[in-house]
Design an enzyme around this catalytic site. Structure first.
Site, PDB file in Angstrom:
ATOM      1  N   SER A 194       3.485  -1.614  10.613  1.00 14.07           N
ATOM      2  CA  SER A 194       4.935  -1.653  10.852  1.00 14.07           C
ATOM      3  C   SER A 194       5.540  -3.035  10.595  1.00 14.07           C
ATOM      4  O   SER A 194       6.469  -3.457  11.281  1.00 14.07           O
ATOM      5  CB  SER A 194       5.266  -1.177  12.263  1.00 14.07           C
ATOM      6  OG  SER A 194       4.856   0.174  12.432  1.00 14.07           O
TER       7      SER A 194
ATOM      8  N   GLU B 135      -7.022   4.915   7.681  1.00 11.30           N
ATOM      9  CA  GLU B 135      -6.829   6.320   7.276  1.00 11.30           C
ATOM     10  C   GLU B 135      -8.067   6.837   6.539  1.00 11.30           C
ATOM     11  O   GLU B 135      -8.436   7.999   6.674  1.00 11.30           O
ATOM     12  CB  GLU B 135      -5.555   6.448   6.423  1.00 11.30           C
ATOM     13  CG  GLU B 135      -4.308   6.260   7.283  1.00 11.30           C
ATOM     14  CD  GLU B 135      -3.111   5.671   6.558  1.00 11.30           C
ATOM     15  OE1 GLU B 135      -3.090   5.653   5.318  1.00 11.30           O
ATOM     16  OE2 GLU B 135      -2.184   5.205   7.265  1.00 11.30           O
TER      17      GLU B 135
ATOM     18  N   GLU C 194      -5.288  -4.505  10.883  1.00 12.27           N
ATOM     19  CA  GLU C 194      -4.251  -3.488  11.078  1.00 12.27           C
ATOM     20  C   GLU C 194      -4.538  -2.690  12.348  1.00 12.27           C
ATOM     21  O   GLU C 194      -5.340  -1.739  12.321  1.00 12.27           O
ATOM     22  CB  GLU C 194      -4.238  -2.520   9.891  1.00 12.27           C
ATOM     23  CG  GLU C 194      -3.980  -3.193   8.563  1.00 12.27           C
ATOM     24  CD  GLU C 194      -3.475  -2.207   7.525  1.00 12.27           C
ATOM     25  OE1 GLU C 194      -2.362  -2.417   7.028  1.00 12.27           O
ATOM     26  OE2 GLU C 194      -4.171  -1.222   7.237  1.00 12.27           O
TER      27      GLU C 194
ATOM     28  N   ASN D 151       0.876  -1.177   0.000  1.00 13.90           N
ATOM     29  CA  ASN D 151       0.000   0.000   0.000  1.00 13.90           C
ATOM     30  C   ASN D 151       0.911   1.224   0.000  1.00 13.90           C
ATOM     31  O   ASN D 151       1.453   1.597   1.032  1.00 13.90           O
ATOM     32  CB  ASN D 151      -0.887  -0.031   1.260  1.00 13.90           C
ATOM     33  CG  ASN D 151      -1.723   1.214   1.405  1.00 13.90           C
ATOM     34  OD1 ASN D 151      -1.818   2.037   0.487  1.00 13.90           O
ATOM     35  ND2 ASN D 151      -2.340   1.378   2.574  1.00 13.90           N
TER      36      ASN D 151
ATOM     37  N   LYS E 241       0.146   4.203  -0.373  1.00 12.62           N
ATOM     38  CA  LYS E 241      -0.524   5.406   0.152  1.00 12.62           C
ATOM     39  C   LYS E 241      -0.267   6.588  -0.794  1.00 12.62           C
ATOM     40  O   LYS E 241      -0.173   6.381  -1.999  1.00 12.62           O
ATOM     41  CB  LYS E 241      -0.071   5.680   1.585  1.00 12.62           C
ATOM     42  CG  LYS E 241      -0.249   4.437   2.468  1.00 12.62           C
ATOM     43  CD  LYS E 241      -0.105   4.685   3.936  1.00 12.62           C
ATOM     44  CE  LYS E 241      -0.315   3.366   4.679  1.00 12.62           C
ATOM     45  NZ  LYS E 241      -0.251   3.517   6.131  1.00 12.62           N
TER      46      LYS E 241
ATOM     47  N   GLY F 128       2.467   2.690  10.803  1.00 11.60           N
ATOM     48  CA  GLY F 128       3.428   3.766  10.594  1.00 11.60           C
ATOM     49  C   GLY F 128       4.112   4.242  11.870  1.00 11.60           C
ATOM     50  O   GLY F 128       4.752   5.291  11.885  1.00 11.60           O
TER      51      GLY F 128
ATOM     52  N   GLY G 119       2.782  -0.867   4.365  1.00  3.97           N
ATOM     53  CA  GLY G 119       2.839   0.543   4.010  1.00  3.97           C
ATOM     54  C   GLY G 119       4.274   0.982   3.785  1.00  3.97           C
ATOM     55  O   GLY G 119       4.868   0.766   2.724  1.00  3.97           O
TER      56      GLY G 119
ATOM     57  N   HIS H  10      -9.556   1.083   4.952  1.00  2.94           N
ATOM     58  CA  HIS H  10      -8.297   1.377   5.639  1.00  2.94           C
ATOM     59  C   HIS H  10      -8.557   2.404   6.747  1.00  2.94           C
ATOM     60  O   HIS H  10      -9.383   3.305   6.587  1.00  2.94           O
ATOM     61  CB  HIS H  10      -7.268   1.922   4.649  1.00  2.94           C
ATOM     62  CG  HIS H  10      -5.887   1.973   5.236  1.00  2.94           C
ATOM     63  ND1 HIS H  10      -5.493   2.983   6.078  1.00  2.94           N
ATOM     64  CD2 HIS H  10      -4.828   1.130   5.140  1.00  2.94           C
ATOM     65  CE1 HIS H  10      -4.245   2.753   6.465  1.00  2.94           C
ATOM     66  NE2 HIS H  10      -3.822   1.637   5.907  1.00  2.94           N
TER      67      HIS H  10
HETATM   68  P1  PGA Z   1       2.784   0.609   7.730  1.00  7.57           P
HETATM   69  O1  PGA Z   1       1.312   0.770   7.129  1.00  7.57           O
HETATM   70  O2  PGA Z   1       3.349  -0.663   7.185  1.00  7.57           O
HETATM   71  O3  PGA Z   1       3.525   1.827   7.248  1.00  7.57           O
HETATM   72  O4  PGA Z   1       2.649   0.577   9.224  1.00  7.57           O
HETATM   73  C1  PGA Z   1       0.473  -0.342   6.949  1.00  7.57           C
HETATM   74  C2  PGA Z   1      -0.823   0.102   6.340  1.00  7.57           C
HETATM   75  O5  PGA Z   1      -1.348   1.153   6.732  1.00  7.57           O
HETATM   76  O6  PGA Z   1      -1.371  -0.567   5.435  1.00  7.57           O
END
Ligand code: PGA
Length: 255
Positions: free
Chosen positions: A215, A99, A169, A9, A11, A175, A236, A97
């Site tokens: 992460s 976000e 998640e 992803n 983003k 993140g 991500g 997601h």
């Molecule tokens: P991250 O994000 O690997 O940067 O923690 C994962 C995601 O939001 O899909």
């Protein structure tokens, strides 16, 4: 046998040149993938046709989108429909997601409509769920995630559900560098599978890939993917660097 999947992803990162380069770098290091292993790359919308062209002829590396709109077509300035994604050779779409839920106020009803649009247009859905930190601290994460799943996908038929992958998640891990422990991930994934089994039966639940996101990186992927109910990851930050993403793909190949 259910598939193991690693999905990138991106983003809102990378311009078109950077995106093309990253895909080329991933190709250079890509290990052979058996039939039950799959890689998905979900770049921003603007990249989709370019990335689709790069993926031409590949069967085990699929194209994903990060979102789609909840209506079929019409006067929705700035939005992209599931039918448009299908016409751009997209295979998967990420829906729900955290976000999107948080910054764009996408609620359960909207997400259920997006899931419908995706499935009507023969896309596979990567449906995201996961709890914020205060829910984890209160130890009510199982009920929280269960409610998200029920609201988002329980209106689907058993046949439709075959085109749904769940991504768990935990928001506190996205993140942040703070990964769920493999025990926390396994506990939640087993819970999610039991929730699916209670509604659709054990065979359906057993077939459904459940991905972990938050992460995930080469240094923790092998341990996470070794868990019985963790079938890969939604990645991500670490999907933006070829070496890191390849490290995670390798962990999936060996899991
Ligand atoms: P991250 O994000 O690997 O940067 O923690 C994962 C995601 O939001 O899909």
């Amino acid at each position: 046998m259910r598939k193991k999947i690693v999905a990138a992803n991106w983003k809102m990162n990378l311009n078109l040149t950077e995106g093309a380069e990253l895909v080329n770098e991933i190709f250079k290091g890509l290990p052979p993938l058996s039939e039950d292993r799959r890689v998905v790359i979900a770049p921003p919308y603007l990249h989709l046709t370019q990335t689709a062209a790069q993926l031409t002829g590949m069967i085990d590396v699929c194209l994903g989108a990060q979102n789609c709109y909840s209506e079929a077509s019409g006067a929705y300035t700035g939005e992209i429909s599931a039918a448009m994604l299908k016409s751009a050779e997209v295979d998967y779409v990420i829906i729900g997601h955290s976000e999107r839920r948080e910054y764009f106020k996408e609620d359960d009803a909207t997400l259920a409509k997006k899931v419908n649009q995706a499935l009507i247009n023969e896309l596979q859905v990567i449906f995201c769920c996961g709890e914020p930190l205060e829910i984890r601290d209160a130890n009510t994460q199982n009920a929280y995630v269960e409610a998200q799943i029920k609201a988002g996908i329980f209106h689907l038929s058993e046949l439709q559900l075959k085109n749904v992958v769940i991504a768990y998640e935990p928001i506190w891990a996205i993140g942040t560098g703070r990964t769920a422990t493999s025990e926390q991930a396994q506990d939640m994934h087993a819970h999610i599978r039991s929730v699916i089994a209670a509604q659709y039966g054990a065979a359906v639940a057993d077939d459904m890939p459940i991905l972990y996101g938050g992460s995930c990186k080469p240094s923790n992927a092998a341990e996470l993917f070794a868990c019985a109910d963790v079938d890969g990851g939604l990645i991500g930050g670490a999907s933006l660097k070829a070496a890191e993403f390849l490290g995670i793909i390798n962990a999936m190949v060996e899991a």
